[in-house]
Scaffold this motif. Structure first.
Motif, PDB file in Angstrom:
ATOM      1  N   TYR A  22       0.825  -1.191   0.488  1.00 38.77           N
ATOM      2  CA  TYR A  22       0.091   0.326   0.159  1.00 38.77           C
ATOM      3  C   TYR A  22       1.063   1.450  -0.499  1.00 38.77           C
ATOM      4  N   ASP A  23       2.073   1.231   0.144  1.00 38.34           N
ATOM      5  CA  ASP A  23       2.754   2.027   0.152  1.00 38.34           C
ATOM      6  C   ASP A  23       4.344   2.309  -1.159  1.00 38.34           C
ATOM      7  N   VAL A  24       4.832   2.534  -2.041  1.00 34.54           N
ATOM      8  CA  VAL A  24       5.343   2.178  -2.620  1.00 34.54           C
ATOM      9  C   VAL A  24       7.092   3.112  -2.982  1.00 34.54           C
ATOM     10  N   SER A  25       6.487   3.576  -1.871  1.00 40.19           N
ATOM     11  CA  SER A  25       7.441   4.817  -1.712  1.00 40.19           C
ATOM     12  C   SER A  25       8.911   4.286  -1.191  1.00 40.19           C
ATOM     13  N   ARG A  26       8.891   2.707  -0.426  1.00 40.48           N
ATOM     14  CA  ARG A  26      10.051   2.392  -0.217  1.00 40.48           C
ATOM     15  C   ARG A  26       9.753   1.097   0.493  1.00 40.48           C
ATOM     16  N   TRP A  43      12.016   5.619  -2.609  1.00 44.78           N
ATOM     17  CA  TRP A  43      12.506   5.824  -3.767  1.00 44.78           C
ATOM     18  C   TRP A  43      12.819   6.640  -4.266  1.00 44.78           C
ATOM     19  N   LYS A  44      13.906   6.762  -4.944  1.00 48.69           N
ATOM     20  CA  LYS A  44      14.313   7.835  -5.434  1.00 48.69           C
ATOM     21  C   LYS A  44      13.971   9.329  -6.198  1.00 48.69           C
ATOM     22  N   TYR A  45      12.991   8.690  -7.071  1.00 48.31           N
ATOM     23  CA  TYR A  45      12.532   9.305  -8.290  1.00 48.31           C
ATOM     24  C   TYR A  45      11.455   9.584  -7.264  1.00 48.31           C
ATOM     25  N   LEU A  46      10.718   9.434  -6.580  1.00 45.31           N
ATOM     26  CA  LEU A  46       9.470   9.842  -6.331  1.00 45.31           C
ATOM     27  C   LEU A  46       8.591  10.493  -6.446  1.00 45.31           C
TER      28      LEU A  46
END
Length: 54
Positions: A22-26, A43-46
């Motif tokens: 549910y949280d693809v940022s990390r 995530w470097k390019y979020l």
């Protein structure tokens, strides 16, 4: 950790990675070389590509 083996022979040198669907940022990678703690990788390019795999 990039381009290095984890040192876990049973896993053929691959790293243990966990993610939150549910949280693809990390994601979290277990540091088997240290004390076994989890290392957070963000995530470097979020901010540039807010749609994963898009």
């Amino acid at each position: 950790m990039r381009r290095q083996v984890s040192g876990v022979v049973a896993k053929r040198g691959l790293w243990e990675v966990h993610r939150d669907p549910y949280d693809v940022s990390r994601v979290w990678v277990r540091n088997h070389r240290g004390n076994g703690e989890w290392v957070q990788a963000t995530w470097k390019y979020l901010n540039r590509a807010p749609v994963p795999f898009g």
